[in-house]
Design a protein around this motif. Structure first.
Motif, PDB file in Angstrom:
ATOM      1  N   TYR A 180       0.775  -1.225   0.000  1.00 54.63           N
ATOM      2  CA  TYR A 180       0.000   0.000   0.000  1.00 54.63           C
ATOM      3  C   TYR A 180       0.814   1.287   0.000  1.00 54.63           C
ATOM      4  O   TYR A 180       0.277   2.344  -0.284  1.00 54.63           O
ATOM      5  CB  TYR A 180      -0.967   0.002   1.183  1.00 54.63           C
ATOM      6  N   ALA A 224       0.589   2.922  -3.404  1.00 58.58           N
ATOM      7  CA  ALA A 224      -0.713   2.898  -4.074  1.00 58.58           C
ATOM      8  C   ALA A 224      -1.081   4.258  -4.661  1.00 58.58           C
ATOM      9  O   ALA A 224      -1.586   4.335  -5.781  1.00 58.58           O
ATOM     10  CB  ALA A 224      -1.791   2.416  -3.116  1.00 58.58           C
ATOM     11  N   VAL A 225      -0.824   5.328  -3.940  1.00 58.28           N
ATOM     12  CA  VAL A 225      -1.210   6.657  -4.415  1.00 58.28           C
ATOM     13  C   VAL A 225      -0.419   7.036  -5.658  1.00 58.28           C
ATOM     14  O   VAL A 225      -0.987   7.488  -6.651  1.00 58.28           O
ATOM     15  CB  VAL A 225      -1.027   7.715  -3.300  1.00 58.28           C
ATOM     16  N   GLU A 228       1.183   5.044  -7.711  1.00 53.15           N
ATOM     17  CA  GLU A 228       0.857   4.122  -8.803  1.00 53.15           C
ATOM     18  C   GLU A 228      -0.443   4.550  -9.474  1.00 53.15           C
ATOM     19  O   GLU A 228      -0.574   4.497 -10.694  1.00 53.15           O
ATOM     20  CB  GLU A 228       0.756   2.691  -8.294  1.00 53.15           C
ATOM     21  N   SER A 229      -1.411   4.981  -8.683  1.00 51.68           N
ATOM     22  CA  SER A 229      -2.676   5.467  -9.235  1.00 51.68           C
ATOM     23  C   SER A 229      -2.433   6.723 -10.070  1.00 51.68           C
ATOM     24  O   SER A 229      -3.002   6.884 -11.157  1.00 51.68           O
ATOM     25  CB  SER A 229      -3.656   5.759  -8.104  1.00 51.68           C
ATOM     26  N   PHE A 230      -1.583   7.627  -9.580  1.00 48.62           N
ATOM     27  CA  PHE A 230      -1.257   8.840 -10.339  1.00 48.62           C
ATOM     28  C   PHE A 230      -0.605   8.490 -11.666  1.00 48.62           C
ATOM     29  O   PHE A 230      -0.957   9.045 -12.711  1.00 48.62           O
ATOM     30  CB  PHE A 230      -0.352   9.767  -9.536  1.00 48.62           C
ATOM     31  N   TYR A 231       0.364   7.568 -11.651  1.00 45.59           N
ATOM     32  CA  TYR A 231       1.032   7.186 -12.897  1.00 45.59           C
ATOM     33  C   TYR A 231       0.040   6.608 -13.893  1.00 45.59           C
ATOM     34  O   TYR A 231       0.120   6.877 -15.090  1.00 45.59           O
ATOM     35  CB  TYR A 231       2.152   6.178 -12.632  1.00 45.59           C
ATOM     36  N   LYS A 232      -0.892   5.802 -13.410  1.00 44.09           N
ATOM     37  CA  LYS A 232      -1.915   5.233 -14.292  1.00 44.09           C
ATOM     38  C   LYS A 232      -2.736   6.356 -14.931  1.00 44.09           C
ATOM     39  O   LYS A 232      -2.984   6.349 -16.136  1.00 44.09           O
ATOM     40  CB  LYS A 232      -2.821   4.282 -13.522  1.00 44.09           C
ATOM     41  N   THR A 233      -3.135   7.337 -14.115  1.00 43.48           N
ATOM     42  CA  THR A 233      -3.913   8.462 -14.623  1.00 43.48           C
ATOM     43  C   THR A 233      -3.097   9.281 -15.615  1.00 43.48           C
ATOM     44  O   THR A 233      -3.593   9.669 -16.680  1.00 43.48           O
ATOM     45  CB  THR A 233      -4.380   9.359 -13.455  1.00 43.48           C
ATOM     46  N   ARG A 254      -2.865   7.432 -18.908  1.00 39.45           N
ATOM     47  CA  ARG A 254      -4.143   7.365 -19.609  1.00 39.45           C
ATOM     48  C   ARG A 254      -4.541   8.725 -20.187  1.00 39.45           C
ATOM     49  O   ARG A 254      -5.013   8.811 -21.312  1.00 39.45           O
ATOM     50  CB  ARG A 254      -5.227   6.852 -18.668  1.00 39.45           C
ATOM     51  N   HIS A 307     -10.864  15.562  -8.045  1.00 33.82           N
ATOM     52  CA  HIS A 307     -10.414  14.324  -7.417  1.00 33.82           C
ATOM     53  C   HIS A 307     -11.488  13.851  -6.446  1.00 33.82           C
ATOM     54  O   HIS A 307     -11.912  14.609  -5.567  1.00 33.82           O
ATOM     55  CB  HIS A 307      -9.098  14.569  -6.658  1.00 33.82           C
ATOM     56  N   THR A 315     -11.297  11.835  -3.965  1.00 39.95           N
ATOM     57  CA  THR A 315     -10.845  11.797  -2.563  1.00 39.95           C
ATOM     58  C   THR A 315     -10.793  13.178  -1.931  1.00 39.95           C
ATOM     59  O   THR A 315     -10.671  13.291  -0.720  1.00 39.95           O
ATOM     60  CB  THR A 315      -9.450  11.141  -2.433  1.00 39.95           C
TER      61      THR A 315
END
Length: 77
Positions: free
Chosen positions: A14, A17-18, A20-25, A28, A61, A63
């Motif tokens: 974890y 996780a934050v 990794e989520s940013f890199y995915k965004t 994309r 966002h 969150t």
């Protein structure tokens, strides 16, 4: 490319996780499969512009209560 991976303790996925989520965004929204940068400078400029001119100022966002980071900081600082 000289990147050093960040590793957490075994069984604790974890901490990254934050980001990794940013890199995915980022991938994309900024770099669809058809986009290629002609130089490192072009890529750096595009990423900087995406983060500073869109992601932090306009992109909502979930969150943060569907506010941009800049809006959230104005209210909570």
């Amino acid at each position: 490319h000289g990147a050093i991976p960040s590793m957490s303790r075994l069984g604790d996925p974890y901490d990254n996780a934050v980001i990794e989520s940013f890199y995915k965004t980022l991938k994309r929204e900024l770099m669809p499969e058809t986009r290629r940068f002609s130089s490192e400078k072009e890529a750096r400029n595009a990423i900087f512009e995406y983060i500073e001119m869109f992601y932090n100022t306009k992109r909502m966002h979930s969150t943060l209560g569907y506010m941009s980071p800049v809006e959230y900081e104005k209210i909570h600082s």
